[in-house]
Design a protein around this motif. Sequence first.
Motif, PDB file in Angstrom:
ATOM      1  N   UNK A   1       8.127 -68.020   5.866  1.00  0.00           N
ATOM      2  CA  UNK A   1       8.165 -69.119   4.916  1.00  0.00           C
ATOM      3  C   UNK A   1       6.857 -69.313   4.158  1.00  0.00           C
ATOM      4  N   UNK A   2       5.774 -68.692   4.648  1.00  0.00           N
ATOM      5  CA  UNK A   2       4.479 -68.789   3.971  1.00  0.00           C
ATOM      6  C   UNK A   2       3.567 -67.698   4.519  1.00  0.00           C
ATOM      7  N   UNK A   3       2.403 -67.440   3.914  1.00  0.00           N
ATOM      8  CA  UNK A   3       1.544 -66.345   4.366  1.00  0.00           C
ATOM      9  C   UNK A   3       1.077 -66.475   5.817  1.00  0.00           C
ATOM     10  N   UNK A   4       0.717 -67.674   6.264  1.00  0.00           N
ATOM     11  CA  UNK A   4       0.284 -67.828   7.659  1.00  0.00           C
ATOM     12  C   UNK A   4       1.415 -67.493   8.624  1.00  0.00           C
ATOM     13  N   UNK A   5       2.604 -67.937   8.290  1.00  0.00           N
ATOM     14  CA  UNK A   5       3.775 -67.621   9.091  1.00  0.00           C
ATOM     15  C   UNK A   5       4.020 -66.123   9.113  1.00  0.00           C
ATOM     16  N   UNK A   6       3.846 -65.459   7.968  1.00  0.00           N
ATOM     17  CA  UNK A   6       4.047 -64.012   7.876  1.00  0.00           C
ATOM     18  C   UNK A   6       3.058 -63.255   8.754  1.00  0.00           C
ATOM     19  N   UNK A   7       1.775 -63.635   8.672  1.00  0.00           N
ATOM     20  CA  UNK A   7       0.766 -62.955   9.488  1.00  0.00           C
ATOM     21  C   UNK A   7       1.103 -63.076  10.975  1.00  0.00           C
ATOM     22  N   UNK A   8       1.496 -64.252  11.404  1.00  0.00           N
ATOM     23  CA  UNK A   8       1.806 -64.450  12.818  1.00  0.00           C
ATOM     24  C   UNK A   8       3.009 -63.627  13.249  1.00  0.00           C
ATOM     25  N   UNK A   9       4.071 -63.642  12.467  1.00  0.00           N
ATOM     26  CA  UNK A   9       5.269 -62.883  12.824  1.00  0.00           C
ATOM     27  C   UNK A   9       4.985 -61.394  12.906  1.00  0.00           C
ATOM     28  N   UNK A  10       4.264 -60.877  11.911  1.00  0.00           N
ATOM     29  CA  UNK A  10       3.967 -59.447  11.886  1.00  0.00           C
ATOM     30  C   UNK A  10       3.071 -59.067  13.058  1.00  0.00           C
TER      31      UNK A  10
ATOM     32  N   UNK B   1     -12.237 -58.912  11.128  1.00  0.00           N
ATOM     33  CA  UNK B   1     -11.916 -60.156  10.445  1.00  0.00           C
ATOM     34  C   UNK B   1     -10.738 -59.869   9.528  1.00  0.00           C
ATOM     35  N   UNK B   2      -9.596 -60.499   9.816  1.00  0.00           N
ATOM     36  CA  UNK B   2      -8.372 -60.156   9.095  1.00  0.00           C
ATOM     37  C   UNK B   2      -8.381 -60.640   7.658  1.00  0.00           C
ATOM     38  N   UNK B   3      -9.175 -61.648   7.362  1.00  0.00           N
ATOM     39  CA  UNK B   3      -9.090 -62.259   6.048  1.00  0.00           C
ATOM     40  C   UNK B   3      -7.937 -63.247   6.012  1.00  0.00           C
ATOM     41  N   UNK B   4      -8.057 -64.266   5.173  1.00  0.00           N
ATOM     42  CA  UNK B   4      -6.996 -65.264   5.085  1.00  0.00           C
ATOM     43  C   UNK B   4      -5.710 -64.615   4.601  1.00  0.00           C
ATOM     44  N   UNK B   5      -4.614 -64.990   5.219  1.00  0.00           N
ATOM     45  CA  UNK B   5      -3.325 -64.382   4.877  1.00  0.00           C
ATOM     46  C   UNK B   5      -2.936 -64.732   3.446  1.00  0.00           C
ATOM     47  N   UNK B   6      -2.593 -63.708   2.677  1.00  0.00           N
ATOM     48  CA  UNK B   6      -2.123 -63.876   1.304  1.00  0.00           C
ATOM     49  C   UNK B   6      -0.900 -63.008   1.081  1.00  0.00           C
ATOM     50  N   UNK B   7      -0.090 -63.408   0.121  1.00  0.00           N
ATOM     51  CA  UNK B   7       1.121 -62.657  -0.231  1.00  0.00           C
ATOM     52  C   UNK B   7       0.749 -61.646  -1.311  1.00  0.00           C
ATOM     53  N   UNK B   8       0.277 -60.468  -0.865  1.00  0.00           N
ATOM     54  CA  UNK B   8      -0.113 -59.434  -1.819  1.00  0.00           C
ATOM     55  C   UNK B   8       0.329 -58.075  -1.311  1.00  0.00           C
ATOM     56  N   UNK B   9       0.513 -57.098  -2.195  1.00  0.00           N
ATOM     57  CA  UNK B   9       0.948 -55.759  -1.758  1.00  0.00           C
ATOM     58  C   UNK B   9      -0.036 -55.172  -0.748  1.00  0.00           C
TER      59      UNK B   9
ATOM     60  N   UNK C   1       5.769 -71.433  -0.989  1.00  0.00           N
ATOM     61  CA  UNK C   1       6.741 -70.437  -1.425  1.00  0.00           C
ATOM     62  C   UNK C   1       6.980 -69.443  -0.296  1.00  0.00           C
ATOM     63  N   UNK C   2       8.229 -69.029  -0.052  1.00  0.00           N
ATOM     64  CA  UNK C   2       8.483 -68.013   0.979  1.00  0.00           C
ATOM     65  C   UNK C   2       7.702 -66.738   0.693  1.00  0.00           C
ATOM     66  N   UNK C   3       7.315 -66.054   1.758  1.00  0.00           N
ATOM     67  CA  UNK C   3       6.575 -64.796   1.631  1.00  0.00           C
ATOM     68  C   UNK C   3       7.498 -63.749   1.025  1.00  0.00           C
ATOM     69  N   UNK C   4       7.042 -63.103  -0.038  1.00  0.00           N
ATOM     70  CA  UNK C   4       7.938 -62.246  -0.822  1.00  0.00           C
ATOM     71  C   UNK C   4       8.084 -60.837  -0.263  1.00  0.00           C
ATOM     72  N   UNK C   5       7.012 -60.290   0.360  1.00  0.00           N
ATOM     73  CA  UNK C   5       7.040 -58.893   0.788  1.00  0.00           C
ATOM     74  C   UNK C   5       7.862 -58.731   2.058  1.00  0.00           C
ATOM     75  N   UNK C   6       8.396 -57.543   2.251  1.00  0.00           N
ATOM     76  CA  UNK C   6       9.112 -57.235   3.485  1.00  0.00           C
ATOM     77  C   UNK C   6       8.133 -57.195   4.656  1.00  0.00           C
ATOM     78  N   UNK C   7       8.536 -57.745   5.768  1.00  0.00           N
ATOM     79  CA  UNK C   7       7.691 -57.742   6.971  1.00  0.00           C
ATOM     80  C   UNK C   7       8.001 -56.576   7.899  1.00  0.00           C
ATOM     81  N   UNK C   8       8.914 -55.710   7.499  1.00  0.00           N
ATOM     82  CA  UNK C   8       9.393 -54.652   8.391  1.00  0.00           C
ATOM     83  C   UNK C   8       8.284 -53.697   8.794  1.00  0.00           C
ATOM     84  N   UNK C   9       8.404 -53.206  10.033  1.00  0.00           N
ATOM     85  CA  UNK C   9       7.515 -52.176  10.523  1.00  0.00           C
ATOM     86  C   UNK C   9       8.192 -50.818  10.501  1.00  0.00           C
ATOM     87  N   UNK C  10       7.710 -49.913  11.361  1.00  0.00           N
ATOM     88  CA  UNK C  10       8.302 -48.571  11.427  1.00  0.00           C
ATOM     89  C   UNK C  10       9.745 -48.661  11.931  1.00  0.00           C
ATOM     90  N   UNK C  11      10.572 -47.674  11.565  1.00  0.00           N
ATOM     91  CA  UNK C  11      11.960 -47.670  12.064  1.00  0.00           C
ATOM     92  C   UNK C  11      11.998 -47.576  13.585  1.00  0.00           C
TER      93      UNK C  11
END
Length: 586
Positions: free
Chosen positions: A4-13, A135-143, A192-202
Amino acid sequence: MQAQNPSHALALVLVDELARCGVTDAVLAPGSRSAALAMALHDDPRLRLHVQVDERSAGFLAVGLGRATGRPAAVVVTSGSAVANLHPAVVEAHTGAVPLLLLTADRPPELRGTGANQAIDQLHLFGRSVRWFHEAGAADDHPGAVAHWRSMAARAVGEALGLAGPAGPVHLNLPFREPTVPASDDGRTRAEPFSASLDGRPERRPWVSITRTPRHAAPGELAVLAGRLVATERGLIVVGQTTAPAGPIHALSRATGYPVIAEPPSGARLPGALAHAHHLLGHAGFARAHRPDLVIRIGRTGVSRNVASLLGPDVPQVLIDPDGGWHDPDRAVSHLLVADVAATCTELVDELAVPASSEWADGWAAADAAAADAVAAVLDDGDLPSEPRTARDLAAALPDGTTLVVGSSMPIRDLDQVMCPREGLRVLASRGASGIDGTVSTALGIAIADATSDGARRQPTVALVGDLTLLHDSNGFLLSPDLERVDCTFVVLDNDGGGIFSFLPQAAYPASFERVFGTPHGRDLSHLAAFHELGYHRIDLASDLPTVLTRTRLAGGIHLVHVRTDREANRQLHDRLTRAVHDALG
C-alpha cells in the motif's frame, strides 16, 4: 504480494526474501518506526516470531537461536537507543562466530540531526563488529527498488553465514518514512499503492543462491603434516569451542595415539578424551614430565589456565581453522592451517593408515583415571550440594539429546574440571566474549530452536548459571507468550555474589574485596521465580538433583532449580580437589 506504500513494500519484500534464504526465526522488540516490519513478520507463516520487550535480551535471544541452529535469526528494533541496546549481543555474535541479522528501523535522512525523537546516528553504529553493514536508504517507489532490497537481503544472510570468513552479525539499517503501516481510512496514513511488482525469483528461490565448499589442505601440505605426526610420539590434540564434528577429531587421535584434551563446548568431550587435564597440569611435576613435542589445536581454547600454561611458545603447535581464525593469545602457534577441520582430520587419518598406540598415551590415560578417582572421593564425601558436584552430576544425569547451556565465570570452569566424557550431550556456551550478560535469553533462544516448528517438546534445554548471571538477564523471562512453548530448566548456583573473584588476586585485599568484587546481592531467587511464574525447586541434598531434573523434564515449561552454596566453602573445596589429585599423582 501488493503493498500500500513504499514502507509497506520494503517490509514485505525483505521478510519474503529472508524466508526464501532460509531464515526461520525473528525476534521483535516493539516500537513504532519498525511497525511495517513487525506486521510483515507477524503475518508470514514461514517465520516464527518471538516478542521480547527488552532490546538487549532480544538480541541475545537471537544469538541463542543462531548458535543452536547455525542459521541467522533476525532481531528487529525501532530507531534510537533501542539499536544501541543490541551492542552486547553483537559483540558476542562477532567474537563467537554466531550468525545474526540486525534489522534496525531508522528515521529517514531528512529527520536526522534535527532533534527529532528517537533519531540517533545509526550508521556503522557497531563498527568493525559486524561482517557487513548496509544502509538501505528510505523506501521509494522507483525502478530497481525491489531488486535492490532482495539482493540486499540475500547478501545479508550470506554474509552472516560467512562469505569470506567466519559467521557473524550483519547490520541492515532501514529508514522508514510514514506511513509505516498499510494505508487506512483514518485520514493520516493515506498513500498511493506501490506500483512496482514485488515478486522475487520463480518457485520461491532466493534472489542469490550461495554455494559454500569446504577448504581442503593441499596434498603436499597434508603429506608434510602427516610426516610430522608419524615422527612425533609425544603429541596432544587440544580442542576448544568449534563447530567441527567430533568424530574425525577422535579418529585422528586413534591414528596418532595423541590424547585429546577437549573443553566441554567443543563437542569432543567424548569417551576416550581426558576429563581432568586441568588438575593434571596443575601438578608441576606432571606438567614438566608431560610436555608435548607437538600439539594439534582445533577451535578457540581458554577455559583452563593450567592447559593454557602448557601451550607456551616453546611447544610446537599447529592450529587448524577453516576461516583462518587467529586463536593464539599467547603467540605460541607456529603453523596456522586454513582448512576444514573434519576434512583435514579425515585426510590425515587416510595418510597415516593404521591406528597408533604409545606409552605416552597410556601414561596420560592412567593419570586421568587416578585423578578421576581422587575427584570423586572428594565430591562424594557427604551430601551437601557444592558447585563442582552440581556441575558433574548435572552433566552425567541429563538424558541423551539434551542441550546444556553453560554460563561464564565459574560454571564453565567447574564443568571443564569435573565433567566425565559422555555421548549424547550437546554443550553450548557464550565463549566469544565470555561475558555473563544475556545468558538467560541465549538459553531460551536455544530452547526455542530445540523445539519443533509447532512448539512440540523434544529433549529439554538445561542451563547451568551463577546467581549474578541469572539476575543480569532476568528480563529475558519477559519473553511471552513464547514461554508456553519452551522447555528450559535453569540450575542456578547461588553463592550470593561473584564467586570467581575468590580465586583471583583481588581476594588478598579483604578491606575492599566484598563490596567491589564479592558484590553480595541478598536477593531470594524464589521471589524472582514467583514474579516470572517459573517452576521453583530448591536443592538441599546433592543426591536430589537427578530426581528434580526428571521432574522438571516431565512437567515441561521453565523451571529454576536453586542450589545455595557458600563462596569461601567453594574455594576450600577447590583446594581439596587440587590436593587430592596431587596426592594421587604421587
